[in-house]
Design a protein around this motif. Structure first.
Motif, PDB file in Angstrom:
ATOM      1  N   ARG A 145       0.816  -1.213   0.000  1.00  0.00           N
ATOM      2  CA  ARG A 145       0.000   0.000   0.000  1.00  0.00           C
ATOM      3  C   ARG A 145       0.852   1.266   0.000  1.00  0.00           C
ATOM      4  N   GLY A 146       2.167   1.088  -0.071  1.00  0.00           N
ATOM      5  CA  GLY A 146       3.035   2.235  -0.222  1.00  0.00           C
ATOM      6  C   GLY A 146       3.678   2.756   1.038  1.00  0.00           C
ATOM      7  N   LEU A 147       3.548   2.041   2.163  1.00  0.00           N
ATOM      8  CA  LEU A 147       4.151   2.517   3.404  1.00  0.00           C
ATOM      9  C   LEU A 147       5.672   2.378   3.353  1.00  0.00           C
ATOM     10  N   SER A 148       6.363   3.389   3.846  1.00  0.00           N
ATOM     11  CA  SER A 148       7.813   3.357   3.949  1.00  0.00           C
ATOM     12  C   SER A 148       8.210   2.509   5.151  1.00  0.00           C
ATOM     13  N   ASN A 149       9.501   2.261   5.292  1.00  0.00           N
ATOM     14  CA  ASN A 149       9.974   1.505   6.454  1.00  0.00           C
ATOM     15  C   ASN A 149       9.629   2.219   7.755  1.00  0.00           C
ATOM     16  N   ALA A 150       9.759   3.551   7.766  1.00  0.00           N
ATOM     17  CA  ALA A 150       9.440   4.318   8.967  1.00  0.00           C
ATOM     18  C   ALA A 150       7.957   4.193   9.306  1.00  0.00           C
ATOM     19  N   GLU A 151       7.107   4.249   8.283  1.00  0.00           N
ATOM     20  CA  GLU A 151       5.662   4.132   8.521  1.00  0.00           C
ATOM     21  C   GLU A 151       5.293   2.721   8.959  1.00  0.00           C
ATOM     22  N   LEU A 152       5.953   1.722   8.390  1.00  0.00           N
ATOM     23  CA  LEU A 152       5.718   0.342   8.823  1.00  0.00           C
ATOM     24  C   LEU A 152       6.142   0.164  10.275  1.00  0.00           C
ATOM     25  N   ALA A 153       7.278   0.746  10.634  1.00  0.00           N
ATOM     26  CA  ALA A 153       7.762   0.641  12.011  1.00  0.00           C
ATOM     27  C   ALA A 153       6.766   1.265  12.987  1.00  0.00           C
ATOM     28  N   ALA A 154       6.217   2.416  12.623  1.00  0.00           N
ATOM     29  CA  ALA A 154       5.256   3.086  13.495  1.00  0.00           C
ATOM     30  C   ALA A 154       3.972   2.276  13.614  1.00  0.00           C
ATOM     31  N   ARG A 155       3.533   1.704  12.511  1.00  0.00           N
ATOM     32  CA  ARG A 155       2.272   0.954  12.537  1.00  0.00           C
ATOM     33  C   ARG A 155       2.386  -0.302  13.390  1.00  0.00           C
ATOM     34  N   PHE A 156       3.503  -1.007  13.269  1.00  0.00           N
ATOM     35  CA  PHE A 156       3.663  -2.272  13.987  1.00  0.00           C
ATOM     36  C   PHE A 156       4.415  -2.118  15.304  1.00  0.00           C
ATOM     37  N   GLN A 157       4.752  -0.870  15.633  1.00  0.00           N
ATOM     38  CA  GLN A 157       5.486  -0.582  16.869  1.00  0.00           C
ATOM     39  C   GLN A 157       6.777  -1.400  16.932  1.00  0.00           C
ATOM     40  N   LEU A 158       7.530  -1.317  15.839  1.00  0.00           N
ATOM     41  CA  LEU A 158       8.811  -2.004  15.727  1.00  0.00           C
ATOM     42  C   LEU A 158       9.894  -0.981  15.395  1.00  0.00           C
ATOM     43  N   SER A 159      11.137  -1.361  15.547  1.00  0.00           N
ATOM     44  CA  SER A 159      12.220  -0.502  15.096  1.00  0.00           C
ATOM     45  C   SER A 159      12.340  -0.610  13.574  1.00  0.00           C
ATOM     46  N   GLU A 160      12.935   0.404  12.961  1.00  0.00           N
ATOM     47  CA  GLU A 160      13.125   0.351  11.513  1.00  0.00           C
ATOM     48  C   GLU A 160      14.052  -0.799  11.137  1.00  0.00           C
TER      49      GLU A 160
END
Length: 202
Positions: free
Chosen positions: A149-164
């Protein structure tokens, strides 16, 4: 343009797709800039031949006159790492070669999504069933779904509460398990296998 860039060597050039395939076999370049419409053999077939059957194949950047073109979609599914418009500036061209050489995708996932939404068909989906998503863990499937869906690594990290760093590890494992070169191909596979559907909500 390339000849003026520091640290980049032009290994060969070719007038058609057949010459391109031969030149790649002879010179083993890291990156290929490939036109689509050429005599003897078009760029799509040349790309398929260059990328088939070897893990050491170069990365291919497709050159096109259109920003949304059915041939671009076909090139991505054939294994190309992205595409550039032919009116690209010298700086952008050099940057693209370096980016792809470093292993990154040249194409933004949102652009890939637009291509997939426009040109994906049931026949193409059926042809993509060899991609075994069952090898992915539930978390990797979720990461792939949102990556598509176009999420960047930073956005994925924020969504899943993970580190980049952890997100990068997930993405690397997804690419490895599905035998993909980069995020561009991951987006295409996510749509073609039905993991993500055009127009569907993330």
């Amino acid at each position: 343009m390339i000849l003026t860039a520091d640290g980049i060597e032009v290994a060969a050039d070719a007038a058609d797709g057949a010459q391109a395939v031969d030149a790649v076999r002879r010179t083993r370049p890291d990156v290929v800039l490939m036109d689509i419409r050429m005599p003897v053999m078009d760029g799509l077939e040349a790309t398929r031949r260059i990328l088939s059957g070897t893990a050491e194949a170069p990365r291919v950047i497709i050159l096109t006159t259109f920003d949304v073109d059915q041939y671009v979609y076909a090139a991505l599914t054939a294994g190309a790492s992205g595409f550039l418009l032919k009116d690209v500036s010298p700086e952008q061209l050099v940057a693209a070669v370096r980016l792809v050489r470093a292993g990154d995708a040249l194409l933004a996932p949102t652009i890939t999504r637009r291509l997939v939404e426009r040109f994906a068909s049931p026949e193409r989906v059926a042809a993509a069933t060899h991609r075994d998503l069952a090898t992915l863990t539930p978390r990797e499937l979720e990461v792939l779904r949102f990556l598509a869906r176009g999420l960047s690594n930073a956005e994925l990290a924020a969504r899943f509460q993970l580190s980049e760093a952890t997100v990068k590890t997930h993405v690397a494992r997804i690419l490895g398990k599905l035998r993909l070169r980069d995020r561009v191909q991951a987006v295409v596979v996510a749509y073609e296998t039905g993991l993500v559907t055009p127009g569907g909500r993330p």
